[in-house]
Design a protein around this motif. Structure first.
Motif, PDB file in Angstrom:
ATOM      1  N   UNK A   1       0.829  -1.198   0.000  1.00 37.02           N
ATOM      2  CA  UNK A   1       0.000   0.000   0.000  1.00 37.02           C
ATOM      3  C   UNK A   1       0.866   1.252   0.000  1.00 37.02           C
ATOM      4  N   UNK A   2       1.995   1.182   0.748  1.00 37.70           N
ATOM      5  CA  UNK A   2       2.899   2.327   0.744  1.00 37.70           C
ATOM      6  C   UNK A   2       3.467   2.518  -0.648  1.00 37.70           C
ATOM      7  N   UNK A   3       3.778   1.388  -1.303  1.00 38.65           N
ATOM      8  CA  UNK A   3       4.441   1.477  -2.601  1.00 38.65           C
ATOM      9  C   UNK A   3       3.487   1.904  -3.713  1.00 38.65           C
ATOM     10  N   UNK A   4       2.191   1.581  -3.596  1.00 43.33           N
ATOM     11  CA  UNK A   4       1.279   2.035  -4.651  1.00 43.33           C
ATOM     12  C   UNK A   4       0.844   3.479  -4.438  1.00 43.33           C
TER      13      UNK A   4
ATOM     14  N   UNK B   1      -1.746  -4.210 -12.517  1.00 40.11           N
ATOM     15  CA  UNK B   1      -2.609  -3.025 -12.623  1.00 40.11           C
ATOM     16  C   UNK B   1      -2.263  -1.999 -11.548  1.00 40.11           C
ATOM     17  N   UNK B   2      -1.838  -2.485 -10.381  1.00 43.82           N
ATOM     18  CA  UNK B   2      -1.515  -1.571  -9.282  1.00 43.82           C
ATOM     19  C   UNK B   2      -0.102  -1.009  -9.404  1.00 43.82           C
ATOM     20  N   UNK B   3       0.573  -1.284 -10.513  1.00 42.17           N
ATOM     21  CA  UNK B   3       1.928  -0.812 -10.821  1.00 42.17           C
ATOM     22  C   UNK B   3       3.002  -1.404  -9.905  1.00 42.17           C
ATOM     23  N   UNK B   4       2.676  -2.510  -9.237  1.00 42.94           N
ATOM     24  CA  UNK B   4       3.679  -3.127  -8.368  1.00 42.94           C
ATOM     25  C   UNK B   4       4.545  -4.116  -9.136  1.00 42.94           C
TER      26      UNK B   4
END
Lengths: 350, 306
Positions: free
Chosen positions: A188-191, B50-53
């Motif tokens: 969540x921090x990274x997105x 999709x979440x760019x991870x």
């Protein structure tokens, strides 16, 4: 509120709300310092001695008296030569001194229980000192510099500092970062639009502050409770410690980028960094006494250089110019590890 | 108008394992799009792309016209992502969690409170409770609030209702419907078939491949007409017997009964006679209404035969 501030605030809440860890981190350095400072000591007191005398003369009486009045010895009395072996074996005495009179000279023999080599060496030294004192003709003057009373507490303070910062910075930081990976909050921090280096700094700064608080506690205790001689070198002590703290934080960060569970983070930090600090940093065992191979290994252990620098600064009270080698090595280690950790973190998060 | 999400030829491999195999999808704006498939089908990998991870090995994913690799920084404030586990800080309170996630996106909670009001209403009663002490349903609502607090245009929900009780699940889907009405595009994955039917379109995914994309109703109606329920007091023998019959394509347990997929020439009355004569007690075979689960079984079986 800026992103950075709220990251730091969040991390601080994590640290403060975790009461048990908080208690351990604050209490452990204090307990360790007191334990090593007072309880664990390599000094030998109350050496129990029996004497075997073949003929009572003025000289032998004089020597026995010196044992009696010396604080380091408990003089148990005279013994029969045939009994000495039995008395030593039964553990009733630590040492026996045989005194024979040859004309105008005394010939002495020291028999020591050497089941513990460290104490045996110290006892022999003490007894030797008492006996040789009676020979004014070949006088040896010994002067112990820097730590005249040979207090072992002084010796341990640098080592404990070296250990504590690895513990707090490396272990706690790596576990806290890996915990976020495990729970998924790191994702969540990274997105979020927050840049990775802001996330890292937000993680590291609270632990840096915590380390500074502990450094302050340790130094205050060292100079008050343990009576370390205070000197202007304190400023250098703080400076070198700050470098070392940043170094330990980089280790924590590096570990956290390599492992993926809290338990491995703990084990890796403990085995790869804590153990070497205790065994190889010179904190307990002098580096010079190690096999050549281990001496080589100890060179890559940051704590070795830190402990060495701390000894020079705190005990020898040398100027900062005397520890330029240590500072250079610590600084370059910090730069390399930090660069490595940041690069690794970036590549793992793109 | 560009679609909200456009995925084209996306492949992702982890070593020898192919998580996504040439996946192409398109989701229109304001659509509630469902992703269903068994565990390990590749749903989470698709979400992570999709979440760019995660970057795809080949192909591309565009969200709102922005490439998931090249424009990832701009994308991050457009999407709201809720990962599989409710990722919250258990030692932070409800309001601390919300404020923290708001600050990550540089917004304040009050600015966008209207959007999360319906989700957050129940949580409002205990703002100082630690997130770790919340019930599953409450955690889920808090996680959704945190994912919504920066007013994303596209919401990515990875199995949001796993581990949540039935009442909370249905509430959650009501909330999703209101969010969709506000114009937010939602991509949601689920392993509950009843939830899948609430989506406008669903994609069935298995082994990293998209099996089919359509409205739930059309997908179900495309099911073989010859679907029957079968029951007996000796279910195991019934299953074995039915499977050995040439006019039966497939037979599998479905709740308390068996579902039988028959060929054109399958006659339930004849089959019942035949089975009773074979000594099976209380045999009953009657037409069944197919649902998503039957569809899924059919699609994966078909896949295996290929």
């Amino acid at each position: 509120m800026s992103v950075f501030k709220s990251l730091v605030k969040k991390e601080t809440i994590h640290i403060l709300r975790d009461r048990r860890t908080m208690l351990i981190t604050i209490l452990m350095p204090v307990v360790l310092l007191l334990l090593f400072g007072f309880a664990i000591s390599t000094e030998v007191n109350d050496v129990r001695v029996v004497a075997v005398v073949d003929r009572h003369t003025d000289m032998s009486r004089d020597l026995l008296q010196r044992f009696e009045v010396n604080d380091y010895f408990t003089f148990l009395g005279l013994a029969d030569p045939a009994d000495v072996d039995r008395i030593l074996r039964s553990g009733m005495t630590d040492a026996a001194v045989f005194i024979r009179t040859h004309g105008e000279r005394l010939v002495t023999q020291i028999v020591v229980d050497a089941s513990n080599t460290t104490t045996a060496r110290a006892m022999t030294g003490y007894i030797d000192g008492v006996i040789n004192h009676s020979k004014p003709d070949d006088l040896v003057l010994t002067q112990t510099l820097y730590n005249p009373r040979m207090k072992s507490a002084y010796n341990f303070v640098p080592g404990i500092l070296g250990m504590i910062f690895i513990l707090i910075c490396a272990i706690m930081t790596s576990v806290s970062i890996v915990r976020e990976k495990e729970s998924g909050t790191m994702n969540l921090l990274l997105v979020s639009p927050v840049r990775p280096h802001t996330i890292i700094l937000g993680k590291l700064v609270p632990y840096f502050i915590l380390s500074c608080v502990i450094l302050a506690i340790m130094l205050i205790m060292s100079y008050t409770v343990l009576d370390l001689p205070s000197s202007p070198s304190v400023i250098s002590v703080v400076l070198v410690s700050l470098i070392y703290i940043i170094l330990a934080l980089s280790i924590g960060l590096l570990v956290s980028t390599i492992v993926s569970t809290q338990i491995t983070a703990l084990i890796v930090s403990a085995v790869m960094f804590m153990l070497p600090v205790i065994m190889l940093s010179g904190m307990i065992f002098p580096v010079g006494n190690m096999p050549l191979l281990l001496q080589g290994v100890s060179c890559i252990i940051p704590a070795r250089w830190y402990v060495e620098a701390m000894r020079k600064l705190m005990i020898q009270q040398l100027d900062i110019s005397y520890i330029s080698t240590e500072i250079t090595i610590l600084l370059s280690m910090t730069v390399i590890l930090l660069a490595l950790a940041v690069a690794k973190f970036k590549s793992s998060t793109r | 108008m560009t679609p909200a999400i456009e995925i084209s030829g996306v492949t992702k491999r982890y070593g020898s394992l192919t998580a996504l195999d040439n996946v192409s999808l398109s989701v229109s704006r304001g659509e509630m799009f469902g992703l269903i498939g068994p565990d390990g089908a590749g749903k989470s990998s698709l979400y992570r792309i999709l979440a760019t991870l995660l970057s795809p090995d080949s192909g591309y994913a565009r969200i709102d016209g922005l490439d998931s690799v090249a424009d990832y920084r701009r994308l991050r404030s457009i999407i709201g992502y809720m990962p599989e586990k409710f990722s919250l800080y258990p030692d932070l309170t409800v309001s601390e969690n919300l404020e923290f996630f708001a600050s990550l996106f540089g917004v304040s909670v009050d600015d966008n409170f209207d959007l999360i009001e319906s989700v957050f209403s129940q949580l409002r009663q205990f703002p100082d409770r630690k997130a770790g002490a919340l019930s599953g349903g409450m955690k889920q609502k808090l996680a959704l609030s945190c994912a919504l607090i920066h007013r994303p245009r596209i919401l990515l929900l990875d199995e949001p209702t796993t581990g949540v009780d039935a009442v909370s699940r249905s509430e959650f889907w009501d909330i999703l419907s209101t969010l969709r009405d506000k114009g937010i595009t939602i991509v949601v994955s689920t392993s509950y078939m009843d939830e899948a039917t609430r989506c406008q379109r669903i994609a069935m995914i298995d082994n990293g491949r998209i099996l089919d994309v359509d409205t739930p109703r059309r997908l179900i109606s495309r099911l073989d007409e010859n679907l029957f329920n079968a029951s007996s007091s000796d279910m195991f023998s019934l299953l074995n017997h039915l499977r050995s019959m040439p006019e039966v394509i497939d037979c599998y347990t479905f709740g308390a009964t068996l579902h039988v997929v028959g060929r054109e020439d399958f006659n339930p009355d004849k089959a019942m006679d035949f089975l009773s004569h074979s000594g099976l007690p209380d045999v009953r075979i009657y037409p069944a209404k197919g649902d998503i689960e039957d569809l899924f079984i059919k699609l994966t079986r078909y896949e295996e035969q290929c």
